[in-house]
Write an enzyme that holds these catalytic residues in place. Structure first.
Site, PDB file in Angstrom:
ATOM      1  N   TRP A   1      -3.455 -29.168  25.578  1.00 58.99           N
ATOM      2  CA  TRP A   1      -2.781 -30.436  25.871  1.00 58.99           C
ATOM      3  C   TRP A   1      -1.407 -30.124  26.466  1.00 58.99           C
ATOM      4  O   TRP A   1      -0.850 -29.049  26.220  1.00 58.99           O
ATOM      5  CB  TRP A   1      -2.659 -31.301  24.611  1.00 58.99           C
ATOM      6  CG  TRP A   1      -1.854 -30.721  23.486  1.00 58.99           C
ATOM      7  CD1 TRP A   1      -2.334 -30.022  22.413  1.00 58.99           C
ATOM      8  CD2 TRP A   1      -0.429 -30.797  23.295  1.00 58.99           C
ATOM      9  NE1 TRP A   1      -1.309 -29.641  21.583  1.00 58.99           N
ATOM     10  CE2 TRP A   1      -0.121 -30.110  22.096  1.00 58.99           C
ATOM     11  CE3 TRP A   1       0.618 -31.366  24.030  1.00 58.99           C
ATOM     12  CZ2 TRP A   1       1.189 -29.982  21.604  1.00 58.99           C
ATOM     13  CZ3 TRP A   1       1.922 -31.234  23.551  1.00 58.99           C
ATOM     14  CH2 TRP A   1       2.187 -30.551  22.358  1.00 58.99           C
TER      15      TRP A   1
ATOM     16  N   GLU B   1      12.396 -27.593  16.913  1.00 56.88           N
ATOM     17  CA  GLU B   1      11.460 -27.104  17.933  1.00 56.88           C
ATOM     18  C   GLU B   1      12.202 -26.633  19.187  1.00 56.88           C
ATOM     19  O   GLU B   1      11.814 -25.651  19.809  1.00 56.88           O
ATOM     20  CB  GLU B   1      10.466 -28.208  18.328  1.00 56.88           C
ATOM     21  CG  GLU B   1       9.500 -28.627  17.230  1.00 56.88           C
ATOM     22  CD  GLU B   1       8.406 -27.596  16.945  1.00 56.88           C
ATOM     23  OE1 GLU B   1       8.266 -26.629  17.708  1.00 56.88           O
ATOM     24  OE2 GLU B   1       7.711 -27.765  15.931  1.00 56.88           O
TER      25      GLU B   1
ATOM     26  N   GLU C   1       4.239 -23.204  21.735  1.00 53.99           N
ATOM     27  CA  GLU C   1       5.282 -23.908  20.976  1.00 53.99           C
ATOM     28  C   GLU C   1       6.212 -24.700  21.892  1.00 53.99           C
ATOM     29  O   GLU C   1       6.749 -25.741  21.510  1.00 53.99           O
ATOM     30  CB  GLU C   1       6.108 -22.906  20.154  1.00 53.99           C
ATOM     31  CG  GLU C   1       5.403 -22.369  18.921  1.00 53.99           C
ATOM     32  CD  GLU C   1       5.422 -23.353  17.757  1.00 53.99           C
ATOM     33  OE1 GLU C   1       6.243 -24.287  17.772  1.00 53.99           O
ATOM     34  OE2 GLU C   1       4.599 -23.182  16.835  1.00 53.99           O
TER      35      GLU C   1
ATOM     36  N   HIS D   1       6.044 -28.408  22.146  1.00 56.63           N
ATOM     37  CA  HIS D   1       6.404 -29.287  21.029  1.00 56.63           C
ATOM     38  C   HIS D   1       7.762 -29.955  21.243  1.00 56.63           C
ATOM     39  O   HIS D   1       7.884 -31.178  21.145  1.00 56.63           O
ATOM     40  CB  HIS D   1       6.416 -28.511  19.705  1.00 56.63           C
ATOM     41  CG  HIS D   1       5.108 -27.872  19.371  1.00 56.63           C
ATOM     42  ND1 HIS D   1       4.931 -27.023  18.309  1.00 56.63           N
ATOM     43  CD2 HIS D   1       3.889 -27.957  19.979  1.00 56.63           C
ATOM     44  CE1 HIS D   1       3.670 -26.623  18.264  1.00 56.63           C
ATOM     45  NE2 HIS D   1       3.021 -27.163  19.272  1.00 56.63           N
TER      46      HIS D   1
ATOM     47  N   GLU E   1       5.188 -21.725   9.648  1.00 54.39           N
ATOM     48  CA  GLU E   1       4.180 -22.494  10.389  1.00 54.39           C
ATOM     49  C   GLU E   1       3.560 -23.537   9.467  1.00 54.39           C
ATOM     50  O   GLU E   1       3.286 -24.665   9.879  1.00 54.39           O
ATOM     51  CB  GLU E   1       3.101 -21.582  10.971  1.00 54.39           C
ATOM     52  CG  GLU E   1       3.601 -20.635  12.052  1.00 54.39           C
ATOM     53  CD  GLU E   1       3.961 -21.309  13.370  1.00 54.39           C
ATOM     54  OE1 GLU E   1       4.016 -22.551  13.456  1.00 54.39           O
ATOM     55  OE2 GLU E   1       4.201 -20.577  14.345  1.00 54.39           O
TER      56      GLU E   1
ATOM     57  N   THR F   1       6.073 -26.389   9.030  1.00 51.28           N
ATOM     58  CA  THR F   1       6.131 -27.323  10.164  1.00 51.28           C
ATOM     59  C   THR F   1       4.837 -28.136  10.259  1.00 51.28           C
ATOM     60  O   THR F   1       4.861 -29.306  10.639  1.00 51.28           O
ATOM     61  CB  THR F   1       6.408 -26.602  11.501  1.00 51.28           C
ATOM     62  OG1 THR F   1       5.544 -25.470  11.593  1.00 51.28           O
ATOM     63  CG2 THR F   1       7.843 -26.146  11.602  1.00 51.28           C
TER      64      THR F   1
ATOM     65  N   ASP G   1      -1.383 -27.773  16.147  1.00 50.07           N
ATOM     66  CA  ASP G   1      -0.967 -26.465  16.699  1.00 50.07           C
ATOM     67  C   ASP G   1      -0.359 -25.595  15.609  1.00 50.07           C
ATOM     68  O   ASP G   1      -0.637 -24.401  15.514  1.00 50.07           O
ATOM     69  CB  ASP G   1       0.127 -26.661  17.764  1.00 50.07           C
ATOM     70  CG  ASP G   1      -0.439 -26.876  19.163  1.00 50.07           C
ATOM     71  OD1 ASP G   1      -1.669 -27.036  19.288  1.00 50.07           O
ATOM     72  OD2 ASP G   1       0.367 -26.872  20.120  1.00 50.07           O
ATOM     73  N   GLU G   2       0.505 -26.212  14.806  1.00 50.82           N
ATOM     74  CA  GLU G   2       1.185 -25.439  13.750  1.00 50.82           C
ATOM     75  C   GLU G   2       0.152 -24.861  12.787  1.00 50.82           C
ATOM     76  O   GLU G   2       0.290 -23.731  12.315  1.00 50.82           O
ATOM     77  CB  GLU G   2       2.181 -26.309  12.980  1.00 50.82           C
ATOM     78  CG  GLU G   2       3.199 -27.086  13.822  1.00 50.82           C
ATOM     79  CD  GLU G   2       4.205 -26.219  14.566  1.00 50.82           C
ATOM     80  OE1 GLU G   2       4.045 -24.986  14.587  1.00 50.82           O
ATOM     81  OE2 GLU G   2       5.146 -26.787  15.152  1.00 50.82           O
TER      82      GLU G   2
ATOM     83  N   HIS H   1      -1.406 -21.866  14.276  1.00 47.98           N
ATOM     84  CA  HIS H   1      -0.467 -20.733  14.219  1.00 47.98           C
ATOM     85  C   HIS H   1      -0.349 -20.190  12.795  1.00 47.98           C
ATOM     86  O   HIS H   1      -0.222 -18.990  12.597  1.00 47.98           O
ATOM     87  CB  HIS H   1       0.904 -21.160  14.750  1.00 47.98           C
ATOM     88  CG  HIS H   1       0.894 -21.512  16.208  1.00 47.98           C
ATOM     89  ND1 HIS H   1       1.875 -22.266  16.802  1.00 47.98           N
ATOM     90  CD2 HIS H   1       0.002 -21.219  17.195  1.00 47.98           C
ATOM     91  CE1 HIS H   1       1.595 -22.414  18.086  1.00 47.98           C
ATOM     92  NE2 HIS H   1       0.459 -21.801  18.343  1.00 47.98           N
TER      93      HIS H   1
HETATM   94 FE   FE2 Z   1       5.199 -23.406  14.921  1.00 48.77          FE
HETATM   95 FE   FE2 Z   2       6.298 -26.072  16.755  1.00 45.27          FE
END
Ligand code: FE2
Ligand code: FE2
Length: 388
Positions: free
Chosen positions: A87, A130, A168, A171, A221, A224, A253-254, A257
């Site tokens: 995305w 971020e 990242e 974000h 991670e 977040t 996403d976090e 990760h």
């Molecule tokens: Fe992250």
């Molecule tokens: Fe992030």
């Protein structure tokens, strides 16, 4: 509570100047160095960190990371998303070339009107965090044995770090553009905060040591993931489904990760359990500082503490979350089941396995004693006041 590791510890303690674990994690997140001297030399950052321990990784352990390259290729790089399948911020924002752009912006602003100021304080704090991404890429590249030596190094570790950074980077971009369009926040104050923060850096206490570094990123991670997940949930409650989708997408996403970094630490526990459990205990004794703990907006000398207090009160990120993350990681890495440890390793194991309930108990007591916080202005929202 000893602040210093025993001299026999393979991990030199950088605990001096840090708090023992007894204090509330949220207070501790805002722990060190948040007093800004009124008179600063020109060109020095607003927050300066002293007493930093460097290069605590023994030379022979560096080879472990060289030997893990092919493992990392198979187990880490597959957790990245190809750019073409990723995305992008624009997927969630009004399309500036379309005729409907102004209407879409108008709708976005109407939705944002329903959101309270205190929520924006949390969202801005998350966004500023971020946006200090250059600091986090730098931090990863401080780690001995895994750093990107050239800026375009072909090692698996370097490929991972660059691609992680690139993921990242979306974000902060997305939250920043969204926030700008809402018209609810003082962008110039936010931009100043970001500039101050990147100028100050961060002090995670990872000592150029990839064991400490990957323990830190595993924790962060997940932190977040929780925090963005909570801002998504709140946005939904306020009826802004678009913003909920934005925060939820970032949270996903976090999570991915987190999976990657916890896998690295899982591997370290497998091949080097004694040193890894000592590293885990060391990080937890020093406390996991939040990445944006040095934030400053040019006005509020305790900005991070104030932002953290609002996040705690709204349930966006709390002391309980801190204890929950620790407990999750202890479980994830099966720390209780480790065998064949040295005496010191067993003590470290015991320390981390019993820490979460102790933090929770202390936190409950602190909460019971806590008085209602003051109402203070935040420059990020044009000095409108929010309850701490
Ligand atoms: Fe992250
Ligand atoms: Fe992030």
């Amino acid at each position: 509570m000893a602040l210093r590791a025993s001299p026999a510890s393979p991990l030199p303690s950088s605990a001096r100047g840090r708090r023992a674990y007894g204090a509330s994690p949220v207070v501790a997140m805002a722990s060190t160095l948040n007093r800004v001297k009124t008179v600063k030399e020109p060109y020095t950052p607003p927050r300066e960190v002293h007493l930093q321990v460097t290069h605590s990784l023994p030379t022979q352990k560096k080879e472990i990371f060289d030997s893990l390259q092919s493992w990392a290729k198979e187990n880490l790089l597959n957790l990245l998303k190809p750019v073409e399948k990723s995305w992008q911020p624009q997927d969630f924002l009004p399309e500036p070339s379309s005729d409907g752009f102004y209407d879409e912006v108008k709708e976005l602003r109407e939705r944002a009107k329903e959101i309270p100021d205190e929520y924006f304080v949390c969202l801005v704090g998350d966004m500023v965090t971020e946006e200090a991404l250059p600091t986090y890429q730098t931090m990863l590249n401080t780690l001995d044995g895994v750093r990107d030596e050239t800026g375009a190094s072909p090692t698996t570790w370097a490929v991972w770090t660059r691609a992680w950074t690139a993921e990242e980077n979306r974000h902060g971009d997305l939250l920043n553009k969204y926030m700008y369009l809402t018209g609810r926040v003082d962008m110039k104050q936010i931009e100043k905060t970001i500039q101050y923060l990147i100028g100050s850096g961060m002090d995670p206490g990872t000592e150029n040591n990839p064991y400490l570094g990957f323990l830190y990123t595993s924790f962060q991670e997940r932190a977040t993931f929780i925090s963005h997940g909570n801002t998504a949930r709140h946005a939904k409650e306020y009826g802004d489904l678009k913003l909920a989708q934005i925060c939820g997408t970032i949270a996903a996403d976090e999570k991915r990760h987190e999976t990657a970094y916890t896998k690295i630490v899982e591997k370290l526990f497998e091949i080097d359990p004694d040193y890894t459990v000592l590293a885990f205990a060391d990080m937890m004794r020093k406390k996991i500082t939040m990445p944006a703990h040095l934030m400053y907006d040019g006005k509020d000398d305790n900005l991070f503490e104030h932002f953290s207090a609002v996040a705690q009160r709204l349930g966006v990120y709390t002391a309980k979350d801190y204890a929950d993350i620790l407990e999750f990681l202890v479980h994830r890495w099966k720390v209780v089941d480790l065998t064949g440890l040295s005496g010191e390793g067993r003590r470290a194991q015991d320390f981390v396995c019993t820490l979460a309930p102790r933090i929770r108990r202390l936190e409950e007591r602190a909460q019971a004693r806590a008085k209602q916080g003051p109402i203070i202005p935040f420059s990020w929202i044009y000095d409108r006041k929010v309850q701490l």
